[in-house]
Scaffold this motif. Structure first.
Motif, PDB file in Angstrom:
ATOM      1  N   ARG A 250       0.825  -1.227   0.000  1.00  0.00           N
ATOM      2  CA  ARG A 250       0.000   0.000   0.000  1.00  0.00           C
ATOM      3  C   ARG A 250       0.848   1.262   0.000  1.00  0.00           C
ATOM      4  NH1 ARG A 250      -2.495  -4.676  -0.347  1.00  0.00           N
ATOM      5  NH2 ARG A 250      -4.764  -4.522  -0.268  1.00  0.00           N
ATOM      6  N   GLY A 251       2.157   1.127  -0.120  1.00  0.00           N
ATOM      7  CA  GLY A 251       3.031   2.297  -0.198  1.00  0.00           C
ATOM      8  C   GLY A 251       3.252   3.002   1.113  1.00  0.00           C
ATOM      9  N   ALA A 252       3.023   2.312   2.235  1.00  0.00           N
ATOM     10  CA  ALA A 252       3.117   2.965   3.541  1.00  0.00           C
ATOM     11  C   ALA A 252       4.521   2.934   4.133  1.00  0.00           C
ATOM     12  CB  ALA A 252       2.150   2.302   4.525  1.00  0.00           C
ATOM     13  N   LEU A 253       5.419   2.112   3.567  1.00  0.00           N
ATOM     14  CA  LEU A 253       6.768   1.983   4.125  1.00  0.00           C
ATOM     15  C   LEU A 253       7.744   2.896   3.390  1.00  0.00           C
ATOM     16  CD1 LEU A 253       6.965  -1.911   4.539  1.00  0.00           C
ATOM     17  CD2 LEU A 253       6.252  -0.208   6.224  1.00  0.00           C
ATOM     18  N   GLY A 254       8.829   3.218   4.070  1.00  0.00           N
ATOM     19  CA  GLY A 254       9.860   4.048   3.473  1.00  0.00           C
ATOM     20  C   GLY A 254      10.166   5.289   4.275  1.00  0.00           C
ATOM     21  N   GLY A 255       9.318   5.596   5.258  1.00  0.00           N
ATOM     22  CA  GLY A 255       9.536   6.775   6.097  1.00  0.00           C
ATOM     23  C   GLY A 255       8.955   6.545   7.471  1.00  0.00           C
ATOM     24  N   ARG A 256       8.338   7.563   8.022  1.00  0.00           N
ATOM     25  CA  ARG A 256       7.839   7.531   9.402  1.00  0.00           C
ATOM     26  C   ARG A 256       6.344   7.223   9.463  1.00  0.00           C
ATOM     27  NH1 ARG A 256      12.574   7.885   9.468  1.00  0.00           N
ATOM     28  NH2 ARG A 256      12.057   5.687   9.727  1.00  0.00           N
ATOM     29  N   LEU A 257       5.830   6.457   8.500  1.00  0.00           N
ATOM     30  CA  LEU A 257       4.420   6.055   8.449  1.00  0.00           C
ATOM     31  C   LEU A 257       3.480   7.243   8.285  1.00  0.00           C
ATOM     32  CD1 LEU A 257       4.388   3.339  11.300  1.00  0.00           C
ATOM     33  CD2 LEU A 257       4.941   3.040   8.863  1.00  0.00           C
ATOM     34  N   THR A 258       3.966   8.288   7.664  1.00  0.00           N
ATOM     35  CA  THR A 258       3.156   9.484   7.433  1.00  0.00           C
ATOM     36  C   THR A 258       1.947   9.143   6.560  1.00  0.00           C
ATOM     37  OG1 THR A 258       5.162  10.816   7.516  1.00  0.00           O
ATOM     38  CG2 THR A 258       3.210  11.851   6.578  1.00  0.00           C
ATOM     39  N   GLY A 259       0.796   9.587   6.985  1.00  0.00           N
ATOM     40  CA  GLY A 259      -0.424   9.353   6.215  1.00  0.00           C
ATOM     41  C   GLY A 259      -1.107   8.035   6.514  1.00  0.00           C
ATOM     42  N   LEU A 260      -0.477   7.182   7.313  1.00  0.00           N
ATOM     43  CA  LEU A 260      -1.086   5.902   7.668  1.00  0.00           C
ATOM     44  C   LEU A 260      -2.287   6.129   8.573  1.00  0.00           C
ATOM     45  CD1 LEU A 260      -0.490   2.826   7.261  1.00  0.00           C
ATOM     46  CD2 LEU A 260       0.628   2.883   9.503  1.00  0.00           C
ATOM     47  N   THR A 261      -3.382   5.408   8.323  1.00  0.00           N
ATOM     48  CA  THR A 261      -4.586   5.533   9.134  1.00  0.00           C
ATOM     49  C   THR A 261      -4.833   4.235   9.904  1.00  0.00           C
ATOM     50  OG1 THR A 261      -6.137   4.686   7.477  1.00  0.00           O
ATOM     51  CG2 THR A 261      -5.564   7.044   7.367  1.00  0.00           C
ATOM     52  N   LEU A 262      -5.698   4.314  10.898  1.00  0.00           N
ATOM     53  CA  LEU A 262      -6.037   3.127  11.673  1.00  0.00           C
ATOM     54  C   LEU A 262      -6.732   2.092  10.795  1.00  0.00           C
ATOM     55  CD1 LEU A 262      -5.828   1.990  14.547  1.00  0.00           C
ATOM     56  CD2 LEU A 262      -8.116   2.909  14.993  1.00  0.00           C
ATOM     57  N   ASP A 263      -7.523   2.539   9.831  1.00  0.00           N
ATOM     58  CA  ASP A 263      -8.164   1.592   8.903  1.00  0.00           C
ATOM     59  C   ASP A 263      -7.117   0.847   8.069  1.00  0.00           C
ATOM     60  OD1 ASP A 263     -10.708   2.208   9.752  1.00  0.00           O
ATOM     61  OD2 ASP A 263     -11.091   3.660   8.143  1.00  0.00           O
ATOM     62  N   ASP A 264      -6.064   1.558   7.656  1.00  0.00           N
ATOM     63  CA  ASP A 264      -4.975   0.910   6.912  1.00  0.00           C
ATOM     64  C   ASP A 264      -4.334  -0.187   7.750  1.00  0.00           C
ATOM     65  OD1 ASP A 264      -5.291   2.740   4.802  1.00  0.00           O
ATOM     66  OD2 ASP A 264      -3.824   4.131   5.666  1.00  0.00           O
ATOM     67  N   VAL A 265      -4.089   0.124   9.020  1.00  0.00           N
ATOM     68  CA  VAL A 265      -3.437  -0.832   9.916  1.00  0.00           C
ATOM     69  C   VAL A 265      -4.355  -2.017  10.191  1.00  0.00           C
ATOM     70  CG1 VAL A 265      -2.381  -1.156  12.179  1.00  0.00           C
ATOM     71  CG2 VAL A 265      -2.052   0.998  10.966  1.00  0.00           C
ATOM     72  N   ALA A 266      -5.647  -1.752  10.353  1.00  0.00           N
ATOM     73  CA  ALA A 266      -6.596  -2.837  10.598  1.00  0.00           C
ATOM     74  C   ALA A 266      -6.638  -3.801   9.418  1.00  0.00           C
ATOM     75  CB  ALA A 266      -7.992  -2.261  10.851  1.00  0.00           C
ATOM     76  N   GLU A 267      -6.634  -3.260   8.202  1.00  0.00           N
ATOM     77  CA  GLU A 267      -6.629  -4.111   7.007  1.00  0.00           C
ATOM     78  C   GLU A 267      -5.354  -4.948   6.954  1.00  0.00           C
ATOM     79  OE1 GLU A 267      -6.941  -3.672   2.129  1.00  0.00           O
ATOM     80  OE2 GLU A 267      -7.169  -1.915   3.417  1.00  0.00           O
ATOM     81  N   ALA A 268      -4.214  -4.320   7.261  1.00  0.00           N
ATOM     82  CA  ALA A 268      -2.941  -5.049   7.277  1.00  0.00           C
ATOM     83  C   ALA A 268      -2.940  -6.112   8.365  1.00  0.00           C
ATOM     84  CB  ALA A 268      -1.784  -4.072   7.478  1.00  0.00           C
ATOM     85  N   GLY A 269      -3.541  -5.799   9.513  1.00  0.00           N
ATOM     86  CA  GLY A 269      -3.606  -6.761  10.604  1.00  0.00           C
ATOM     87  C   GLY A 269      -4.460  -7.973  10.257  1.00  0.00           C
ATOM     88  N   ARG A 270      -5.562  -7.745   9.553  1.00  0.00           N
ATOM     89  CA  ARG A 270      -6.413  -8.872   9.139  1.00  0.00           C
ATOM     90  C   ARG A 270      -5.673  -9.774   8.152  1.00  0.00           C
ATOM     91  NH1 ARG A 270     -10.463  -4.775   9.626  1.00  0.00           N
ATOM     92  NH2 ARG A 270     -10.212  -4.140   7.451  1.00  0.00           N
ATOM     93  N   PHE A 271      -4.933  -9.167   7.248  1.00  0.00           N
ATOM     94  CA  PHE A 271      -4.130  -9.957   6.311  1.00  0.00           C
ATOM     95  C   PHE A 271      -3.065 -10.747   7.074  1.00  0.00           C
ATOM     96  CE2 PHE A 271      -0.378 -10.436   3.623  1.00  0.00           C
ATOM     97  CZ  PHE A 271      -0.910 -11.028   2.483  1.00  0.00           C
ATOM     98  N   ALA A 272      -2.396 -10.101   8.016  1.00  0.00           N
ATOM     99  CA  ALA A 272      -1.350 -10.756   8.807  1.00  0.00           C
ATOM    100  C   ALA A 272      -1.909 -11.933   9.599  1.00  0.00           C
ATOM    101  CB  ALA A 272      -0.703  -9.742   9.743  1.00  0.00           C
TER     102      ALA A 272
END
Length: 320
Positions: free
Chosen positions: A268-290
């Motif tokens: 999702r293009g979230a890596l490479g810096g300090r997680l700028t722009g990352l939302t809780l919904d993004d993390v929840a989706e990644a967590g479900r995949f994990a």
């Protein structure tokens, strides 16, 4: 879009599991390549993330096993260091729930002997995330060298740390003493409920997240076994349910969860810096995949994470 490269730094461990022996006075062992960072690198590569593993690989029989396993999974070993020391060995005993208790044979082994020169040659250009943790981050003499490497890496990549506390080898106080420093280095901190109990006994997961946010980590994920995971982004939190599966054993499940999380964030293009722009919904989706990746790892023996096509087939079956 292909996920960006993730560089994983840490140990390989030969995981030896007891098997039925032909005689009562014999012990048969089945040896599988393991070690938290190695498991994470393998899982990332099998999911389709370009994964580079920076490790010290012995030339002994276990070291040759590690190299074959990592390369067969598509892991880039271009910065692996040939080591003269022996490999680390862990003997696992499984309980009725498939949980493993390990005894380690790790004195003076290859994994902990890092020198500044060995890590200075690692080129991080093109690397979006550096992941490390486990024993390599606390075992001397290499631990301090790895911390210095992370401090340099943080200026150009997202940093992810999994403490993976091993109290039989290193007292939890050693982890506690370094954890605030790791949080200053890390953007992502992933740990298990067992790690939490060893590091902050009796502390509710939500309170622990706040402690580690205050120390510097933006994203904290605590995996809770069959109860899923708690994800916390700058203090905003939610629970991710576990994926139902038939558990053979839980060896490598946390490492697979970490790989799934990082893979999804990278896609999702979230890596490479300090997680700028990352939302809780993004993390929840990644967590479900994990959670799905971890469940498939639990459904087979040993640290054997799924390939991308297995994950696709399992999703198709679940939707049917």
């Amino acid at each position: 879009m292909r996920p960006p490269r993730i560089t994983v730094l840490g140990e390989c461990v030969a995981d030896a599991f007891t098997e039925p022996a032909p005689a009562a006075n014999e012990l048969a062992l089945r040896v599988l390549p393991g070690g938290g960072p190695a498991n994470t690198a393998v899982a990332l590569a099998r999911l389709g993330t370009p994964a580079r593993f920076v490790a010290r690989l012995s030339s002994d029989v276990f070291g040759r096993l590690f190299r074959t396993h990592l390369e067969a999974s598509g892991v880039d070993l271009s910065y692996a260091v040939p080591a003269a020391e022996p490999s680390t060995l862990a003997v696992a005993e499984l309980d009725a729930r498939g949980q493993a208790a390990f005894s380690f044979h790790a004195d003076d082994t290859a994994d902990w002997q890092w020198t500044p020169g060995e890590l200075a040659r690692v080129d991080l250009s093109g690397t979006a995330c550096v992941h490390t943790g486990s024993l390599a981050l606390v075992r001397r003499p290499g631990a301090a060298v790895i911390e210095e490497f992370l401090a340099t890496a943080a200026s150009r990549a997202t940093v992810s740390i999994d403490p993976n506390v091993r109290p039989l080898l290193v007292h939890p106080d050693v982890y506690r003493d370094r954890l605030a420093h790791w949080c200053r280095l890390a953007d992502i901190l992933r740990l298990s409920e067992d790690d939490l109990e060893l590091l902050l006994p009796g502390t509710p997961p939500e309170q622990a997240c706040d402690t580690w946010h205050a120390a510097g980590a933006r994203l904290v994920v605590i995996t809770l076994g069959g109860d899923g995971a708690l994800v916390s982004l700058d203090g905003e939190r939610l629970r991710v349910p576990a994926t139902t599966t038939r558990v053979v054993d839980t060896v490598g499940a946390g490492d697979s969860f970490t790989a799934g999380l990082l893979h999804h964030l990278g896609e999702r293009g979230a890596l490479g810096g300090r997680l700028t722009g990352l939302t809780l919904d993004d993390v929840a989706e990644a967590g479900r995949f994990a959670a799905r990746v971890a469940a498939l790892t639990c459904s087979v023996a040993g640290p054997n994470p799924p390939w991308q096509d297995q994950l696709t087939r399992s999703a198709t079956t679940a939707d049917a």
